[in-house]
Design a protein around this motif. Structure first.
Motif, PDB file in Angstrom:
ATOM      1  N   ALA A  43     -13.279 -34.439  22.600  1.00 21.65           N
ATOM      2  CA  ALA A  43     -14.260 -34.346  22.410  1.00 21.65           C
ATOM      3  C   ALA A  43     -14.851 -33.089  21.956  1.00 21.65           C
ATOM      4  CB  ALA A  43     -15.156 -35.407  21.819  1.00 21.65           C
ATOM      5  N   ALA A  44     -15.367 -32.551  22.818  1.00 24.29           N
ATOM      6  CA  ALA A  44     -16.109 -31.175  22.438  1.00 24.29           C
ATOM      7  C   ALA A  44     -15.027 -30.208  22.478  1.00 24.29           C
ATOM      8  CB  ALA A  44     -17.219 -31.299  23.852  1.00 24.29           C
ATOM      9  N   ALA A  45     -14.303 -30.063  23.148  1.00 24.93           N
ATOM     10  CA  ALA A  45     -12.519 -29.000  23.480  1.00 24.93           C
ATOM     11  C   ALA A  45     -12.556 -28.865  21.844  1.00 24.93           C
ATOM     12  CB  ALA A  45     -12.628 -29.148  24.525  1.00 24.93           C
ATOM     13  N   TYR A  46     -11.785 -30.486  22.149  1.00 18.90           N
ATOM     14  CA  TYR A  46     -10.942 -30.590  20.016  1.00 18.90           C
ATOM     15  C   TYR A  46     -11.382 -31.409  19.338  1.00 18.90           C
ATOM     16  CZ  TYR A  46      -8.323 -29.241  24.842  1.00 18.90           C
ATOM     17  OH  TYR A  46      -7.716 -28.782  25.792  1.00 18.90           O
ATOM     18  N   PRO A  47     -12.496 -30.956  18.537  1.00 22.74           N
ATOM     19  CA  PRO A  47     -12.922 -32.113  17.586  1.00 22.74           C
ATOM     20  C   PRO A  47     -12.411 -32.473  16.923  1.00 22.74           C
ATOM     21  CG  PRO A  47     -14.438 -29.942  17.756  1.00 22.74           C
ATOM     22  CD  PRO A  47     -13.586 -29.761  19.043  1.00 22.74           C
ATOM     23  N   ASN A  48     -11.629 -31.718  16.447  1.00 24.01           N
ATOM     24  CA  ASN A  48     -11.316 -31.651  15.210  1.00 24.01           C
ATOM     25  C   ASN A  48      -9.404 -32.315  15.246  1.00 24.01           C
ATOM     26  OD1 ASN A  48     -13.115 -31.121  12.952  1.00 24.01           O
ATOM     27  ND2 ASN A  48     -12.749 -29.710  13.536  1.00 24.01           N
ATOM     28  N   GLN A  49      -9.022 -32.157  16.995  1.00 23.99           N
ATOM     29  CA  GLN A  49      -7.915 -32.834  17.175  1.00 23.99           C
ATOM     30  C   GLN A  49      -7.725 -33.795  17.146  1.00 23.99           C
ATOM     31  OE1 GLN A  49      -4.290 -31.186  18.304  1.00 23.99           O
ATOM     32  NE2 GLN A  49      -3.860 -33.117  18.226  1.00 23.99           N
ATOM     33  N   VAL A  50      -6.565 -35.262  16.471  1.00 17.94           N
ATOM     34  CA  VAL A  50      -6.101 -35.883  16.329  1.00 17.94           C
ATOM     35  C   VAL A  50      -6.178 -36.671  17.361  1.00 17.94           C
ATOM     36  CG1 VAL A  50      -4.414 -37.452  15.568  1.00 17.94           C
ATOM     37  CG2 VAL A  50      -5.260 -35.437  13.501  1.00 17.94           C
ATOM     38  N   PHE A  51      -6.624 -37.366  17.901  1.00 17.83           N
ATOM     39  CA  PHE A  51      -6.172 -38.576  19.328  1.00 17.83           C
ATOM     40  C   PHE A  51      -5.452 -40.295  18.768  1.00 17.83           C
ATOM     41  CE2 PHE A  51      -8.508 -41.431  22.024  1.00 17.83           C
ATOM     42  CZ  PHE A  51      -7.916 -41.523  23.506  1.00 17.83           C
ATOM     43  N   THR A  52      -5.816 -40.495  18.011  1.00 18.61           N
ATOM     44  CA  THR A  52      -5.477 -41.695  17.494  1.00 18.61           C
ATOM     45  C   THR A  52      -4.662 -41.376  16.147  1.00 18.61           C
ATOM     46  OG1 THR A  52      -7.484 -43.295  16.219  1.00 18.61           O
ATOM     47  CG2 THR A  52      -6.442 -43.023  18.887  1.00 18.61           C
ATOM     48  N   ILE A  53      -3.110 -42.593  16.159  1.00 19.48           N
ATOM     49  CA  ILE A  53      -2.301 -42.687  14.825  1.00 19.48           C
ATOM     50  C   ILE A  53      -1.801 -44.125  14.469  1.00 19.48           C
ATOM     51  CG2 ILE A  53      -0.768 -41.533  14.194  1.00 19.48           C
ATOM     52  CD1 ILE A  53      -0.667 -39.101  15.734  1.00 19.48           C
ATOM     53  N   PHE A  54      -2.351 -44.497  13.846  1.00 19.66           N
ATOM     54  CA  PHE A  54      -2.312 -45.932  13.637  1.00 19.66           C
ATOM     55  C   PHE A  54      -1.427 -46.207  11.988  1.00 19.66           C
ATOM     56  CE2 PHE A  54      -3.358 -50.162  12.184  1.00 19.66           C
ATOM     57  CZ  PHE A  54      -2.444 -51.094  12.906  1.00 19.66           C
ATOM     58  N   ASN A  55      -0.224 -46.007  12.092  1.00 20.42           N
ATOM     59  CA  ASN A  55       0.157 -47.028  10.500  1.00 20.42           C
ATOM     60  C   ASN A  55       0.321 -45.236  10.227  1.00 20.42           C
ATOM     61  OD1 ASN A  55       1.364 -49.225  11.467  1.00 20.42           O
ATOM     62  ND2 ASN A  55       0.755 -50.176   9.820  1.00 20.42           N
ATOM     63  N   GLY A  56       0.246 -44.107  10.419  1.00 17.97           N
ATOM     64  CA  GLY A  56       0.204 -43.379   9.447  1.00 17.97           C
ATOM     65  C   GLY A  56      -1.640 -42.814   9.545  1.00 17.97           C
ATOM     66  N   ALA A  57      -2.404 -43.239   9.727  1.00 12.12           N
ATOM     67  CA  ALA A  57      -3.437 -43.502   9.507  1.00 12.12           C
ATOM     68  C   ALA A  57      -4.546 -42.498  10.998  1.00 12.12           C
ATOM     69  CB  ALA A  57      -4.741 -44.559   9.673  1.00 12.12           C
ATOM     70  N   LYS A  58      -5.111 -41.242  10.969  1.00 14.40           N
ATOM     71  CA  LYS A  58      -5.137 -40.575  12.041  1.00 14.40           C
ATOM     72  C   LYS A  58      -6.560 -40.733  12.471  1.00 14.40           C
ATOM     73  CE  LYS A  58      -1.777 -37.822  10.822  1.00 14.40           C
ATOM     74  NZ  LYS A  58      -0.748 -36.423  10.979  1.00 14.40           N
ATOM     75  N   LYS A  59      -7.273 -40.784  13.427  1.00 16.21           N
ATOM     76  CA  LYS A  59      -8.647 -40.837  13.818  1.00 16.21           C
ATOM     77  C   LYS A  59      -9.015 -39.188  15.085  1.00 16.21           C
ATOM     78  CE  LYS A  59     -10.987 -44.055  12.087  1.00 16.21           C
ATOM     79  NZ  LYS A  59     -11.996 -44.165  11.357  1.00 16.21           N
ATOM     80  N   THR A  60      -9.737 -38.776  14.943  1.00 17.33           N
ATOM     81  CA  THR A  60     -10.232 -37.382  15.249  1.00 17.33           C
ATOM     82  C   THR A  60     -10.385 -37.309  16.582  1.00 17.33           C
ATOM     83  OG1 THR A  60     -11.828 -36.594  14.991  1.00 17.33           O
ATOM     84  CG2 THR A  60      -9.890 -35.426  13.770  1.00 17.33           C
ATOM     85  N   PHE A  61     -10.814 -36.536  18.367  1.00 21.06           N
ATOM     86  CA  PHE A  61     -11.151 -37.605  19.032  1.00 21.06           C
ATOM     87  C   PHE A  61     -12.871 -37.003  18.628  1.00 21.06           C
ATOM     88  CE2 PHE A  61      -7.403 -35.530  20.892  1.00 21.06           C
ATOM     89  CZ  PHE A  61      -7.709 -36.040  22.589  1.00 21.06           C
ATOM     90  N   SER A  62     -14.051 -36.513  17.604  1.00 22.97           N
ATOM     91  CA  SER A  62     -14.740 -36.351  17.876  1.00 22.97           C
ATOM     92  C   SER A  62     -15.096 -38.069  16.321  1.00 22.97           C
ATOM     93  CB  SER A  62     -14.889 -35.402  16.662  1.00 22.97           C
ATOM     94  OG  SER A  62     -14.766 -35.431  15.667  1.00 22.97           O
ATOM     95  N   GLN A  63     -14.421 -37.961  15.923  1.00 17.85           N
ATOM     96  CA  GLN A  63     -14.478 -39.602  15.232  1.00 17.85           C
ATOM     97  C   GLN A  63     -14.523 -40.534  16.556  1.00 17.85           C
ATOM     98  OE1 GLN A  63     -10.832 -39.273  12.962  1.00 17.85           O
ATOM     99  NE2 GLN A  63     -12.978 -39.183  10.750  1.00 17.85           N
ATOM    100  N   VAL A  64     -13.598 -40.600  17.566  1.00 17.65           N
ATOM    101  CA  VAL A  64     -13.545 -41.223  18.281  1.00 17.65           C
ATOM    102  C   VAL A  64     -15.039 -41.426  18.925  1.00 17.65           C
ATOM    103  CG1 VAL A  64     -12.100 -42.792  20.331  1.00 17.65           C
ATOM    104  CG2 VAL A  64     -10.719 -41.581  18.413  1.00 17.65           C
TER     105      VAL A  64
END
Length: 585
Positions: A43-64
């Protein structure tokens, strides 16, 4: 119970073979930290990188990370203290990583449970673990099962997780409007909705002092195939080591014109979350490796959906372009034999981990021919978080049918079946024993089981796996079979896997299992249970002749049964025990 510091330093870190993969370190470091640091660092290194994908919806590392922090805050306010147990009874939903890391941040212990368990099965795990809280899916079956299971246990709080807020907005709106989003018929008074809990909590996790070497992070219950299920206590470094060691061992060609190299970090790779995260294979090799490498993670709650089954997961591969897929052999079988496989583009897959059960060599060849991906088979157990060894990812030195070499800093010995303190020479079959940073602390409240499954050799603590195998002349480890599955025929030991591997070379076989059944001579008869590929027909006589031509007399199945389906566990292992129980003369 042995100190994990001693255990972590017991392995020699060397393995005598000229085929050790080029560039892979024999030892790894920098894994002595809490599990949640995998998420926090990404989350510190890639805060805006997508982590989880579910049925097309995405959450970034910072969001998780933020949601995990809120969950940790909630747990602390509800009185959850360091060492308390919190159960997760969920399929592979995007809530899972958030809850898992939130539990770690609160200093608690995650007890991962199979969501399709009956109330009776769940009650045993909740009661035995002394779990104080449960996170479950808001679902017409899963939620009421948890409510029933929690009666007369230490569970004080149940949190229901609805998927609506984790879907794309339009999909969630239409699903709610049409009643297609699963939810329980009613919720018991006092139970908490996940979204409400997150909204009302601050992203302020408590300040907890974690000892990653000795503090339990996760408790996983073994399958209970040899008795009452036991809770394996896995500490933080069991998992952080796994991520560091697997990512060190993994070598991929990121481009057709490039040589094998370390896997890229920071969003290049995408893991297909097809294995359940309540199992150690799915946790370590998919969820945590994705978290630790800053990669995307596709949440697949049920890979068997679609018409025909597994069609939806083929669609997900084509849509999300995963590069890495940990799976069990039955999933590779399903892919290779899928009637619509040619309609989907699976070319994004670079590497596929296989584990959980022996990979039939013919299935490996079929899958690779149809997809172009490379399969590298690994070996491990729930008690080892789970990976102990793996085949090199280099096709030139990979040995199909083996499970390769121990991971860095892992030591494996082959021990005498009658004297587990005696090591056997190469080439001889014996019990596989393992020592390394991934080996569990021990079984929860079961010192008797610890005494049975651990042995000390030259001052080092080895876990007795219950598997039979040997090390060949090139240093590759071959797993012959489980001790309990060995069939005794006229004084000869028959290993079911030997027979199954031959049966898989028959062009009509999709899935098979070999078991031993009692006979009037007081030893056993070999029986083969076979599922034919779609559209195929066969006779017992046909397979009797095939076996006569391809295997020694004492190994040949004397009973052959055809079935439309074979019983498999929730991670895809064929359940030989159920076939033995169902056998009738």
């Amino acid at each position: 119970m042995a100190d994990q510091t001693n255990q972590a330093n017991t392995a020699s870190g060397t393995w005598d073979t000229p085929f050790w993969p080029e560039g892979v370190a024999r030892n790894v470091t920098n894994y002595h930290y809490p599990v949640f640091k995998l998420l926090d660092d990404s989350a510190a290194a890639y805060p805006n990188q997508v982590f989880t994908i579910f049925n097309g919806a995405k959450k970034t590392f910072s969001q998780v990370k933020e949601t995990a922090d809120r969950i940790a805050c909630f747990l602390a306010k509800k009185g959850i203290k360091k060492g308390d147990k919190v159960a997760i009874v969920l399929p592979n939903l995007p809530h899972f990583p958030e809850i898992f890391f939130g539990i770690m941040k609160a200093g608690a212990i995650a007890v991962n449970c199979n969501p399709i368990y009956t109330p009776t099965e769940l009650k045993y795990q909740l009661a035995d673990s002394t779990a104080k809280m449960v996170f479950c899916m808001d679902h017409p079956t899963f939620y009421p099962n948890v409510v029933k299971a929690a009666i007369d246990t230490d569970v004080e709080t149940i949190v229901a997780c609805n998927i609506k807020s984790y879907l794309p907005k339009l999909q969630g709106f239409l699903g709610g409007l049409l009643g297609k989003i699963p939810k329980a018929d009613h919720h018991e008074p006092g139970h908490i909705m996940f979204d409400d809990m997150v909204a009302r909590s601050k992203p302020e996790p408590p300040d907890i002092d974690i000892d990653p070497v000795n503090d339990t992070a996760v408790m996983l219950y073994t399958g209970g195939t040899t008795g009452i299920p036991k809770g394996a206590e896995l500490v933080h470094i069991n998992f952080t080591y796994q991520v560091v060691a697997i990512m060190e061992y993994l070598r991929l060609s990121h481009d057709q014109n490039k040589p094998l190299e370390k896997a890229y970090y920071g969003g290049y790779h995408c893991f297909l979350g097809i294995l359940p995260w309540y199992h150690s294979f799915g946790i370590s090799v998919a969820m945590l490796c994705a978290a630790g490498s800053g990669s995307r993670l596709v949440c697949i709650p049920d890979p068997r959906t679609g018409k025909p089954p597994f069609t939806d997961v083929l669609k997900a591969v084509q849509k999300y372009r995963p590069t890495l897929m940990p799976a069990v052999p039955t999933i590779f079988v399903a892919f290779a034999n899928h009637s619509k496989l040619d309609e989907y583009d699976l070319s994004s897959l670079m590497g596929c981990f296989s584990g959980g059960a022996p990979m039939p060599p013919d299935v490996c060849r079929q899958f690779e021919e149809k997809t172009g991906a490379v399969i590298f088979e690994g070996y491990g157990l729930t008690e080892t978080a789970p990976v102990l060894s793996a085949n090199p990812t280099n096709r030139e030195i990979r040995k199909i049918g083996s499970v390769g070499f121990p991971l860095p800093d892992t030591d494996i010995k082959i021990l005498d079946l009658d004297d587990p303190t005696k090591e056997l020479p190469r080439g001889e079959d014996g019990e596989v024993a393992a020592c390394g940073p991934q080996v569990m602390k021990g079984y929860w409240n079961r010192p008797d089981a610890d005494a049975e499954f651990f042995v000390t050799i030259d001052g080092k603590r080895y876990f007795l796996t219950g598997d039979i195998g040997h090390i060949d002349e090139d240093g590759y480890i071959l797993i012959t079979d489980r001790k309990k599955d060995m069939v005794l025929v006229g004084g000869f030991n028959v290993y079911p896997r030997d027979v199954e591997d031959i049966l898989y070379t028959h062009p009509k076989v999709e899935l098979c299992a070999v078991i031993g059944v009692a006979n009037k001579h007081r030893d056993e008869t070999v029986k083969a249970v076979i599922k034919l590929k779609k559209g195929q027909t066969a006779t017992q006589e046909e397979f009797m002749a095939f076996c006569k031509e391809n295997m020694a007399g004492y190994k040949r199945p004397r009973i052959i049964e055809f079935k439309d389906d074979l019983p498999v566990s929730n991670i895809g292992k064929v359940l030989r025990r159920e076939l033995r129980d169902a056998h009738s003369d």
